[in-house]
Design a protein around this motif. Sequence first.
Motif, PDB file in Angstrom:
ATOM      1  N   PHE B 365       0.822  -1.217   0.000  1.00  0.00           N
ATOM      2  CA  PHE B 365       0.000   0.000   0.000  1.00  0.00           C
ATOM      3  C   PHE B 365       0.852   1.261   0.000  1.00  0.00           C
ATOM      4  O   PHE B 365       0.336   2.366   0.117  1.00  0.00           O
ATOM      5  CB  PHE B 365      -0.903   0.042   1.237  1.00  0.00           C
ATOM      6  N   ALA B 399       2.919   7.826  -2.461  1.00  0.00           N
ATOM      7  CA  ALA B 399       1.527   7.784  -2.925  1.00  0.00           C
ATOM      8  C   ALA B 399       1.403   8.421  -4.310  1.00  0.00           C
ATOM      9  O   ALA B 399       0.670   7.939  -5.177  1.00  0.00           O
ATOM     10  CB  ALA B 399       0.629   8.508  -1.917  1.00  0.00           C
ATOM     11  N   GLN B 403       0.255   6.502  -7.923  1.00  0.00           N
ATOM     12  CA  GLN B 403      -0.814   6.921  -8.838  1.00  0.00           C
ATOM     13  C   GLN B 403      -0.294   7.044 -10.265  1.00  0.00           C
ATOM     14  O   GLN B 403      -0.992   6.692 -11.213  1.00  0.00           O
ATOM     15  CB  GLN B 403      -1.403   8.251  -8.366  1.00  0.00           C
ATOM     16  N   ASN B 494     -11.168   6.781 -19.884  1.00  0.00           N
ATOM     17  CA  ASN B 494     -12.253   6.999 -18.926  1.00  0.00           C
ATOM     18  C   ASN B 494     -13.576   6.403 -19.400  1.00  0.00           C
ATOM     19  O   ASN B 494     -14.514   6.285 -18.631  1.00  0.00           O
ATOM     20  CB  ASN B 494     -12.421   8.491 -18.649  1.00  0.00           C
ATOM     21  N   PHE B 499     -11.284   0.288 -17.020  1.00  0.00           N
ATOM     22  CA  PHE B 499     -10.168   1.141 -16.609  1.00  0.00           C
ATOM     23  C   PHE B 499     -10.165   1.469 -15.108  1.00  0.00           C
ATOM     24  O   PHE B 499      -9.143   1.354 -14.438  1.00  0.00           O
ATOM     25  CB  PHE B 499     -10.140   2.434 -17.423  1.00  0.00           C
ATOM     26  N   ALA B 500     -11.331   1.867 -14.575  1.00  0.00           N
ATOM     27  CA  ALA B 500     -11.364   2.297 -13.168  1.00  0.00           C
ATOM     28  C   ALA B 500     -10.925   1.158 -12.244  1.00  0.00           C
ATOM     29  O   ALA B 500     -10.148   1.355 -11.311  1.00  0.00           O
ATOM     30  CB  ALA B 500     -12.757   2.792 -12.796  1.00  0.00           C
ATOM     31  N   ASP B 501     -11.421  -0.050 -12.531  1.00  0.00           N
ATOM     32  CA  ASP B 501     -11.034  -1.207 -11.715  1.00  0.00           C
ATOM     33  C   ASP B 501      -9.553  -1.536 -11.887  1.00  0.00           C
ATOM     34  O   ASP B 501      -8.856  -1.834 -10.920  1.00  0.00           O
ATOM     35  CB  ASP B 501     -11.869  -2.428 -12.106  1.00  0.00           C
ATOM     36  N   PHE B 503      -7.263   0.536 -12.608  1.00  0.00           N
ATOM     37  CA  PHE B 503      -6.490   1.576 -11.936  1.00  0.00           C
ATOM     38  C   PHE B 503      -6.343   1.239 -10.445  1.00  0.00           C
ATOM     39  O   PHE B 503      -5.247   1.303  -9.887  1.00  0.00           O
ATOM     40  CB  PHE B 503      -7.170   2.935 -12.129  1.00  0.00           C
ATOM     41  N   THR B 504      -7.450   0.856  -9.826  1.00  0.00           N
ATOM     42  CA  THR B 504      -7.381   0.518  -8.397  1.00  0.00           C
ATOM     43  C   THR B 504      -6.497  -0.712  -8.185  1.00  0.00           C
ATOM     44  O   THR B 504      -5.675  -0.747  -7.264  1.00  0.00           O
ATOM     45  CB  THR B 504      -8.796   0.284  -7.833  1.00  0.00           C
ATOM     46  N   ASP B 505      -6.643  -1.713  -9.050  1.00  0.00           N
ATOM     47  CA  ASP B 505      -5.787  -2.912  -8.947  1.00  0.00           C
ATOM     48  C   ASP B 505      -4.307  -2.538  -9.034  1.00  0.00           C
ATOM     49  O   ASP B 505      -3.473  -3.091  -8.332  1.00  0.00           O
ATOM     50  CB  ASP B 505      -6.076  -3.890 -10.099  1.00  0.00           C
ATOM     51  N   LEU B 507      -2.789   0.197  -8.319  1.00  0.00           N
ATOM     52  CA  LEU B 507      -2.220   1.108  -7.320  1.00  0.00           C
ATOM     53  C   LEU B 507      -1.240   0.383  -6.403  1.00  0.00           C
ATOM     54  O   LEU B 507      -0.204   0.926  -6.027  1.00  0.00           O
ATOM     55  CB  LEU B 507      -3.341   1.723  -6.472  1.00  0.00           C
ATOM     56  N   SER B 508      -1.559  -0.847  -6.028  1.00  0.00           N
ATOM     57  CA  SER B 508      -0.702  -1.581  -5.093  1.00  0.00           C
ATOM     58  C   SER B 508       0.637  -1.894  -5.746  1.00  0.00           C
ATOM     59  O   SER B 508       0.735  -2.050  -6.957  1.00  0.00           O
ATOM     60  CB  SER B 508      -1.375  -2.879  -4.667  1.00  0.00           C
TER      61      SER B 508
END
Lengths: 213, 513
Positions: B365, B399, B403, B494, B499-501, B503-505, B507-508
């Motif tokens: 994280f 952080a 991103q 967008n 894409f949104a999912d 992006f979150t995946d 991040l780690s």
Amino acid sequence: MNDLLKSLNIAVETGKRAEAKRLTQSLVDSGMKPLDIVEQGLVPGMSAIGEKFKNNEVFVPEMLIAARAMKEAMIILEPLLAQAGIKPKHTVILGTVQGDLHDIGKNLVGMMLKGANFGVIDLGTNVDPEKFPAAALEHGAHVIALSALLTTTMPAMKTTVDAIRASTVKGIKVMVGGAPISQEYCDQIGADGYSPDAASAVDLALRLVGETR
Amino acid sequence: MNDRRIPSPLVPRQSGLLLSDWLEHHGQPLNTRCGGRGLCRGCLVQLSTPAAPDPPPQRACQTDCATLPADLDCIQIAATSIRDASLHGVTTFELRHAGPTPAPRPGVGLALDIGTTTVAGALWDFPTGRLLADASRPNAQRRHGDDVVTRITFAVTRPDGLDRLRHALVHDTLAPLIDQLLARAALPVAAITQATAAGNPAMLHTLAGASLAGLATFPFRPVFLGGRTVPPAEHRLALACPVELIPGLGPFVGSDITAGALATGLLADDGPALLIDFGTNGEILLKHAGGYLATATAAGPAFEGGRLSCGAAAGPGVVSTLRRENNRWQPRLVPGSTGPAAGLSGAAYVDLLALGRREGWLNSFGRLDPRHAAVIRGPDHALRIQLSDTLFVTEPDIAELMQAKAAIAAGALTLLDLAGLRPADLRALHVAGGFGFHLDPDHALAIGLFPSVPRDSIRLAGNSSLGGASLLLHRENAPDLADLLDRTTVVELNQAPTFADNFTDCLSLYPFA
């Protein structure tokens, strides 16, 4: 039961989405009311991370990861809440303004608002100005929340505020946010409130509907 | 950081004169990357007086010279506020294109790569096919904002905006670059018989003097996307020949990618292949069985050092590589420069993240583990990694990098999703851009910046945009491009469902899914 709720809080706060889904399903199967699961299982975890975010103890990546864990849990709970006829006290119409396709920040605000028991109607991105007051009327909303991520699309925020003020929807509060937005810009276009981040957006929405937490 | 001190500056206490403008005109340009709107922290300075030698930093772009303290002793400019002079590696490129060998002919060719941050050029001798000179310099448009959107805003909101952008690019950037190239090659300007230019649509629009209004909001409508020839009467350069603008793929996927696809050899690759061009915008091109998918992803300036405590572009005096031996940091500077280290490049940050994951003091994280000896508490009581007396990395820095990494990785993953492919299906990964030049591919794989492909399928291409612009001085290479332009679909991330999912995946800090 309390152990499961506590574990669900931690799963949301630490962004463990598979765990959050599994625990939510277990609580549903055990017969707990969906609203209680939201209020006691999800909200404390999301509020905890929101507070830490405001205090600069966690940062955007962790917020997004936590919000998605909550989203996965809400996918199980939302149909059950609707079935049980549970209606949130306040509704927010949310969307990214015309000409702008960005939605990651907007979705985070939506998740935080759901976590504070707001009903959220998400109109998506690139939303025509007129659609906001129309949706507010249809859903009896109390707040409209506008997002813009680009300096080039900020003017569309003003157009939208003007469209809302010119509409038949009266007494509705408009809140704005997004990377290029400031309190000064908010005042300039006649919006009712600005929040610099998703966690403060919840406080702002509560203030706009006359509640404090 | 190495701050710069301007002792007892003779700033006129003139109302309406901004301190940032005064500094710019006196050889001290600042990183006014938000275009002087007071939104970023790129122009922070400290105004020291005998009574307050270390006052809180303030934005020079919001400081009216009339309000300066009467007993101003010195202006301290943080190293992160100093606009970078030059970049390392931007004129380096490799040509892997296996096209026909162009027939010898008379003349000299000029190839230009017009980047948002840096502009590079190469001069070629046609009779021998030899490179006569190469050079680069910062894009003077940066004074109006460090990203494309800020500059578009500048162009559309001020009556003289486009003209000022055009003047900054043509008069203040390209003209001196061409002079420098000609001086190195000992040639007069009349010697240049042909010129090509690659760049994103906003850059090529300003060169041609075309309106940027169609690039401001969705749906985007650029004035032109295909190639365009700007005649001598219109390009405002001293050149007697026209400048041929290389066709781009979409509103934010410019001809730097078209040119890069040619120079890296991606067009001729056997099987699925990916090109990632790291710039202020990350641009990605996927070759698959059905054609090509292209996109632009908003990685932000982190990989070029922007928005980070000690970040800097990979120029002289900046750490380009970071290693750790026996629990001690071993920073290496950009080749050819000497210490003390003035900042950390994007590649050094990637090294740091990968080392932190490997040694266990950084979790997925992006949080630092205070139990580890490498992690300390800074003067602000927050956790940080202290690399030297002046260089450090904080959790907010990490952080920010996560991103940027997620934007690139999720962009690549989303294109693969749309083509029905997995990262393991890729036969080649071409990495272009100045950032890729110093990058350790193993570290980029370890933190999930690159899709998980075998190490030997990764090719660092350098400035493939300049390479492609050079190849396109020869008409023999043009037919290859026509096929690319015909069969490319541009993806607006967008609007892509995954894409949104993704992006979150992404991040780690794990290797690519």
